[in-house]
Design an enzyme around this catalytic site. Structure first.
Site, short mmCIF file in Angstrom:
data_model
loop_
_atom_site.label_atom_id
_atom_site.label_comp_id
_atom_site.label_asym_id
_atom_site.label_seq_id
_atom_site.Cartn_x
_atom_site.Cartn_y
_atom_site.Cartn_z
N GLN A 64 37.43 20.30 7.09
CA GLN A 64 36.15 20.91 7.46
C GLN A 64 35.37 20.04 8.44
OE1 GLN A 64 34.01 22.48 4.13
NE2 GLN A 64 32.34 23.28 5.35
N ASP A 65 35.11 18.80 8.06
CA ASP A 65 34.21 17.92 8.81
C ASP A 65 34.85 16.53 8.87
OD1 ASP A 65 31.77 18.67 9.84
OD2 ASP A 65 30.61 17.59 8.35
#
Length: 221
Positions: A64-65
């Site tokens: 995701q990040d």
């Protein structure tokens, strides 16, 4: 911002690089990197596309990040630089490999060795401001990385997509499951793993069994 990206990926993504949303995104990212501490280092933002060619890509793992702590992120999802302590999710990934494939937990959390074998370690958002998780979300990165997934799905065959957690599972709709293998499970983070949603998924052996069935070399996890 001097970025590294394999020529084969550049050829596939050139159209995307020229779109207005992407130009706006890069302007924003350049400003962020000049005004704030951001990760990964600028020349590693596109590192996921630099270790293996598009043609050699056979597994996609979606994160995701990037990690937002000092010295952690190296442009590959879930990976950290050599000598950096393993984040909790990475510990649980290695624990699952240990039980699934009977492989000892490695001495480094640097996953370049996977990337070199054709594993695309793709974060949905490719940058982050230091100590501010999600700070570069909804600026255009997700549009770009969704298109990466579509391109892999549409123009390749027999790729294994590993989608861990609710966010990653939403990307199933971008993938043609008639010609690719999609494996889903809970996220390896302690919050999910300790509730029974991660351990025992055997994604690593399942990936290798599928690759071998397609005449491909298995991944040395």
């Amino acid at each position: 911002m001097n970025v590294r990206i394999d020529q084969s990926w550049k050829n596939k993504l050139d159209n995307e690089f020229e779109k207005e949303y992407f130009e706006n995104l890069i302007t924003y990212i350049k400003d962020e990197y000049s005004e704030h501490k951001c990760f990964p280092p600028g020349n590693e933002i596109f590192a996921a596309f630099d270790y293996s060619s598009f043609e050699d890509t056979k597994v996609v793992i979606l994160g995701q990040d990037p990690y937002h702590g000092i010295g952690q992120a190296n442009g590959l999802c879930f990976s950290v630089k050599d000598g950096v302590a393993f984040p909790p999710s990475l510990i649980n990934i290695f624990k699952e490999i240990e039980s699934d494939l009977n492989k000892p937990i490695p001495s480094t959390g640097n996953l370049e060795r996977w990337a070199n074998q054709g594993v695309l370690l793709l974060n949905a958002t490719l940058s982050v401001r230091a100590h501010q998780a999600g700070s570069h979300q909804n600026k255009g990165w997700e549009t770009f990385t969704d298109q990466v997934i579509r391109i892999v799905s549409e123009t390749k065959e027999n790729v294994v997509f590993l989608l861990w957690g609710g966010y990653a599972k939403k990307k199933t709709k971008l993938i043609d499951n008639s010609k690719h293998l999609i494996l889903t499970s809970g996220h390896p983070s302690p919050l999910s793993a300790n509730r029974g949603y991660w351990f025992g998924n055997k994604h690593f052996s399942k990936t290798n069994e599928y690759l071998k069935s397609q005449g491909e070399q298995p991944i040395e996890w």
